[in-house]
Design a protein around this motif. Sequence first.
Motif, PDB file in Angstrom:
ATOM      1  N   SER A  57      -0.657  49.251  26.941  1.00 30.64           N
ATOM      2  CA  SER A  57      -1.671  48.318  26.472  1.00 30.64           C
ATOM      3  C   SER A  57      -2.720  48.053  27.547  1.00 30.64           C
ATOM      4  CB  SER A  57      -0.999  47.005  26.055  1.00 30.64           C
ATOM      5  OG  SER A  57      -1.944  46.059  25.639  1.00 30.64           O
ATOM      6  N   ARG A  62      -5.482  48.273  24.091  1.00 33.30           N
ATOM      7  CA  ARG A  62      -4.639  47.573  23.118  1.00 33.30           C
ATOM      8  C   ARG A  62      -4.586  48.330  21.787  1.00 33.30           C
ATOM      9  NH1 ARG A  62      -4.072  44.681  27.733  1.00 33.30           N
ATOM     10  NH2 ARG A  62      -5.322  42.783  27.867  1.00 33.30           N
ATOM     11  N   SER A 110       0.862  44.633  21.940  1.00 35.20           N
ATOM     12  CA  SER A 110      -0.597  44.815  21.900  1.00 35.20           C
ATOM     13  C   SER A 110      -1.284  43.660  21.191  1.00 35.20           C
ATOM     14  CB  SER A 110      -0.934  46.131  21.198  1.00 35.20           C
ATOM     15  OG  SER A 110      -0.382  47.229  21.868  1.00 35.20           O
ATOM     16  N   GLY A 336      -1.247  42.740  29.304  1.00 34.49           N
ATOM     17  CA  GLY A 336      -0.419  43.427  28.322  1.00 34.49           C
ATOM     18  C   GLY A 336       1.008  43.581  28.815  1.00 34.49           C
TER      19      GLY A 336
END
Length: 411
Positions: A57, A62, A110, A336
Amino acid sequence: MRLAASYVPIFVARIGSGASAFLVVKLASGGAVEAGFVLAAYPFLEARGAFVAGRWSDTLGRKTTLIVGYVVRSIAMLALAWAFYTHEAPWLEAFLNGVIGFTTAFILTSSLAMATDLTEVRNRGLGMGGFEFINLGSYGVGYLLGSALYSVFQGPSAYLAVALFTTVATPIFAKYIQETRPAAPGEGRLLLSVLPPSAVALLPVWFALTTIIGLAMYSPRILRIEGGGLGVAEHIVQMLGGYLAIGLLFISALALLGLGAIFFGRLADKWGRVKTFRLGLIGGLLALVTLNIALRLNLGVVEAVAITAPLLFLASAIGPSILAMIGDEADIRYRGTVMGIYSVMLGLGIGFGSLLAGFVAAAFPQYEINGLAAAALGVYATMAALHLVVANLFAGKGGLALEKGVAPEKL
């Protein structure tokens, strides 16, 4: 609008996850323990997938990570539907269910990173509450959908319908979702190296909550709700049937937690993360004590859950306050990766709870529900005590990182 759009992948994924949770435990081959292993494969692999998903991510983006997760997940769900039709092999079912869990972590991590990107300290609690509401609410919708499909098909066709839904929905949301942060190649780091110190004291309680979810997910295999002897619930059961009544009970509980997450997420912004967390900690303990007493008094499951509902609402304060605290301290370069802790704790707890439920059901064949409730209380009390010990250790070293935007507090 972008924040709301970031919730869409979770909405779609969790409908499939909720339906799958009901159907897998009903369709799994073997006895109680084997079913526990098949069910546990999903969350355990989701926890493992979170380590990969968090880094991807941050380094690949993402949206890319999310779409990869959805495509592979859809293929695995179709394969599991085929396995239910053609095999009676718990190991194969566990493997495929594990792949589904592994790739679900890509979607969950994500989406949570996107939601964190799109919020600030002053409204992050509310944003995390919204994420929890969508996550829990859509899971409940899926669980009810799974129970309805099983009532109609009574077999693998119910799971095939869920797998097809996921496959068809993937390109629809993927077209409209927007990236919230450019990919940053070379900046990926391991989760434990970037996890904020304040998260350490919170993890035991988080683990306890997700373990309880795992215990609850196993319940359709042993829970029998019939039309007699349920008092106020009798007419509902007679109208809907036992499986739909279970689904309705589950979605009602999750809806309550989801609404509480929004309310307490906003409270965490105004009143403080730690105070809100403590309120939820006490509410969760009281809810489990009340549930065990109600079941011990031979009240029906529906009545016992109804009595517990107000305290269950308080327990919903835990999730958004933890997510807000971690999100406040997460380095944007590794956000992330850090938010992958959500899937890690969700996976480990639900997996452990699923296994524990299988062993409890096998050990107490006449008192399965009472056994699950007692196990939930035991795990929660133990983890709450561990949390207090760890928090005190941190306090002795000068306390944890202070909250941002609220009055300084120590856990």
